[in-house]
Design an enzyme around this catalytic site. Structure first.
Site, PDB file in Angstrom:
ATOM      1  N   CYS A 176       0.809  -1.217   0.000  1.00 24.89           N
ATOM      2  CA  CYS A 176       0.000   0.000   0.000  1.00 24.89           C
ATOM      3  C   CYS A 176       0.840   1.264   0.000  1.00 24.89           C
ATOM      4  CB  CYS A 176      -0.977  -0.013   1.180  1.00 24.89           C
ATOM      5  SG  CYS A 176      -0.141   0.018   2.802  1.00 24.89           S
TER       6      CYS A 176
ATOM      7  N   HIS B  52      -5.966   1.929  -4.290  1.00 29.06           N
ATOM      8  CA  HIS B  52      -4.947   1.487  -3.332  1.00 29.06           C
ATOM      9  C   HIS B  52      -4.522   0.048  -3.626  1.00 29.06           C
ATOM     10  CE1 HIS B  52      -7.959  -0.690  -0.555  1.00 29.06           C
ATOM     11  NE2 HIS B  52      -8.634  -0.306  -1.634  1.00 29.06           N
TER      12      HIS B  52
ATOM     13  N   HIS C 108      -2.560   1.171   6.988  1.00 23.02           N
ATOM     14  CA  HIS C 108      -2.864   1.139   5.558  1.00 23.02           C
ATOM     15  C   HIS C 108      -2.963   2.572   5.039  1.00 23.02           C
ATOM     16  CE1 HIS C 108      -4.153  -0.905   1.923  1.00 23.02           C
ATOM     17  NE2 HIS C 108      -5.218  -0.089   1.818  1.00 23.02           N
TER      18      HIS C 108
END
Length: 404
Positions: A320, A377, A365
Site C-alpha cells: 500500500c 490502493h 494502511h
C-alpha cells in the site's frame, strides 16, 4: 659440452638480472579502473611468462650441471679406486723388493764365502807345508805323476771358476731383478702422484660445480617466490576487476532504473497514459487541482496489478505505501516509505475537503483519494491494486501532499 653449458648459464644469469630489474620496475603503484587493471595484468603476465621461461632455462642449466657433477663424481670415484689399486701394487712391489734384496744379500754372502773358500784351497794347495807350486811338480815320481798333479790342479781350478761364475751370475740376476722392481715401484709412485694431482683437480672442480648448482637453486627458489607473488597479485587484480565490473553492472542497472523512473515521471507529468480499467469521470468531476487529478488518473492505470509485500513496482507489485510512494516519486515528490510515516507527510485536511491525489490514511494502511468518495490502493495479495470506497475502513487522517 662445457662451452654449451656455460653459454646456457650466462644466458640464464643475464635473464635473471634483467628479470630482477623488471620485477622492481613493474610492481603496480595502484590502478582503479578496469582498463588500467587489465593493462597492469597484461604487463605482469608478460613478466610472469618471462620469469617462468627463465626458470625453465635455469632448471635446464642446473640439470646440465647435475649431469657434470655426476660425471665428476664417477670420475673421482674411479680415480680414487685406481689410486687404491696402485697403493696395493706399490706395497706388493715393496715386498718383492724386500725379497729380492734378501736374495741379493744371500748371493753376496755366498759369493764372499766362495771367495774365502777358494783362497783357503789355494793356500792349502800352493802354500801348505811351505811347498811351492814348482816344488809340487818337482816332487813328482815321474812325468806321468807330474801330469796327473797338473791335471788335478786344473780340474780344481775349473770347478772353482764355474762355481764362482754361477755365484756372480746369480748375484747380477738378483741385482737386475731388484733394479727392475725399483723402477716398477718408481713408475707406480709417479702414476699415484699424477692421479693424486688429478684427484685434487677433480675435488676443486666438483666443489665449484656444486657451488654453481647451489647458486642456481637459490636463484630458482627466489624466482619461484617472485612468480608466486606475481600470480597472487594478478589474482588480486582479477578479483578487483570483478568487483569493479559488478559495481559497473550495478551502476548501469541503477542508471537504467533511474532512466526508467525518469521516463515514467515524464510520462506521468505529460499525461501520456491511458486508463482503461476505470471510469475517470469521477476524477474529472471532483474538485481539486489539475495536478492532483493527473496524479489520480496516473494511479488508476495500474488497477489490477499485483500486491507484493515490500514492493514499490507499479507493474510487478507493490504494497500500500509502496504504491503511493512510487506514484508520487514518479511526479518528483518523495514520500516516507511506510504507511505510518506517510500519515505525517504533507499537511492535514478534513475528509470533507479531500481532493484527488490526497492520501487517505488508515490503521496500518494508506490509499489515494480519486474523488466521489473513492480511493485507489494496493489492497491485499488476493485483490491487488483496486478502487474502493474511502470509508470502507475508519479514516485516521487525510494528508495533502500538493500545494494548491
Amino acid at each position: 659440452m662445457y662451452k654449451t653449458l656455460w653459454g646456457k648459464i650466462r644466458k640464464a644469469g643475464n635473464c635473471g638480472l634483467a628479470l630482477t630489474l623488471a620485477a622492481v620496475m613493474v610492481m603496480p603503484v595502484g590502478a582503479t579502473t578496469i582498463s588500467g587493471l587489465q593493462q597492469l595484468i597484461s604487463e605482469q603476465q608478460k613478466e610472469l611468462d618471462k620469469l617462468n621461461e627463465n626458470i625453465g632455462d635455469w632448471e635446464d642449466a642446473q640439470d646440465l650441471l647435475e649431469e657434470e657433477i655426476s660425471d665428476l663424481d664417477a670420475e673421482l670415484l674411479n680415480t680414487m679406486t685406481v689410486i687404491g689399486l696402485l697403493e696395493d701394487d706399490i706395497v706388493a712391489k715393496q715386498e718383492e723388493i724386500k725379497i729380492a734384496q734378501a736374495e741379493y744379500e744371500v748371493a753376496k754372502e755366498t759369493e764372499s764365502q766362495q771367495y774365502e773358500a777358494m783362497k783357503i784351497r789355494i793356500q792349502m794347495m800352493y802354500e801348505a807345508g811351505n811347498i811351492s807350486y814348482l816344488e809340487s811338480f818337482l816332487a813328482a815320481s815321474g812325468f806321468g805323476d807330474m801330469l796327473n798333479r797338473a791335471s788335478n790342479i786344473e780340474a780344481l781350478y775349473e770347478y772353482d771358476q764355474k762355481l764362482w761364475d754361477a755365484y756372480i751370475l746369480q748375484k747380477e740376476t738378483v741385482a737386475a731383478l731388484k733394479a727392475g722392481l725399483e723402477e716398477d715401484r718408481a713408475a707406480l709412485e709417479a702414476d699415484k702422484a699424477s692421479l693424486n694431482e688429478q684427484k685434487v683437480y677433480l675435488d676443486g672442480l666438483l666443489a665449484k660445480k656444486k657451488a654453481e648448482s647451489d647458486n642456481f637453486e637459490a636463484q630458482i627458489s627466489k624466482a619461484k617466490q617472485e612468480a608466486a607473488a606475481y600470480k597472487k597479485k594478478i589474482q588480486q587484480e582479477q578479483a578487483q576487476i570483478k568487483k569493479l565490473e559488478e559495481a559497473e553492472r550495478k551502476r548501469l542497472e541503477e542508471e537504467r532504473r533511474r532512466q526508467e523512473e525518469e521516463r515514467r515521471r515524464q510520462e506521468a507529468a505529460n499525461g501520456n497514459y491511458v486508463v482503461t480499467k476505470f471510469d475517470t469521470s469521477i476524477i474529472d468531476n471532483a474538485s481539486g487541482s489539475e495536478l492532483g487529478k493527473k496524479i489520480a488518473k496516473y494511479a488508476c492505470q495500474y488497477i489490477g496489478n499485483p500486491y507484493v509485500y515490500g514492493g514499490t513496482s507499479l507493474t510487478n507489485g507493490a504494497d500500500c505505501s509502496g504504491f503511493t510512494y512510487r506514484i508520487y516519486y514518479n511526479f518528483g515528490y518523495t514520500l516516507p516509505r511506510t504507511s505510518f510515516q506517510q500519515r505525517s507527510a504533507g499537511k492535514a485536511v478534513e475528509y470533507a475537503n479531500a481532493q484527488p491525489g490526497d492520501l487517505i490514511c488508515y490503521d496500518g494502511h494508506v490509499g489515494m483519494y480519486i474523488g466521489g468518495g473513492y480511493i485507489v490502493h494496493a489492497s491485499s495479495p488476493r485483490s491487488g491494486i483496486k478502487v474502493s470506497k474511502a470509508t470502507y475502513r475508519e479514516i485516521l487522517a487525510v494528508r495533502r501532499i500538493l500545494d494548491n
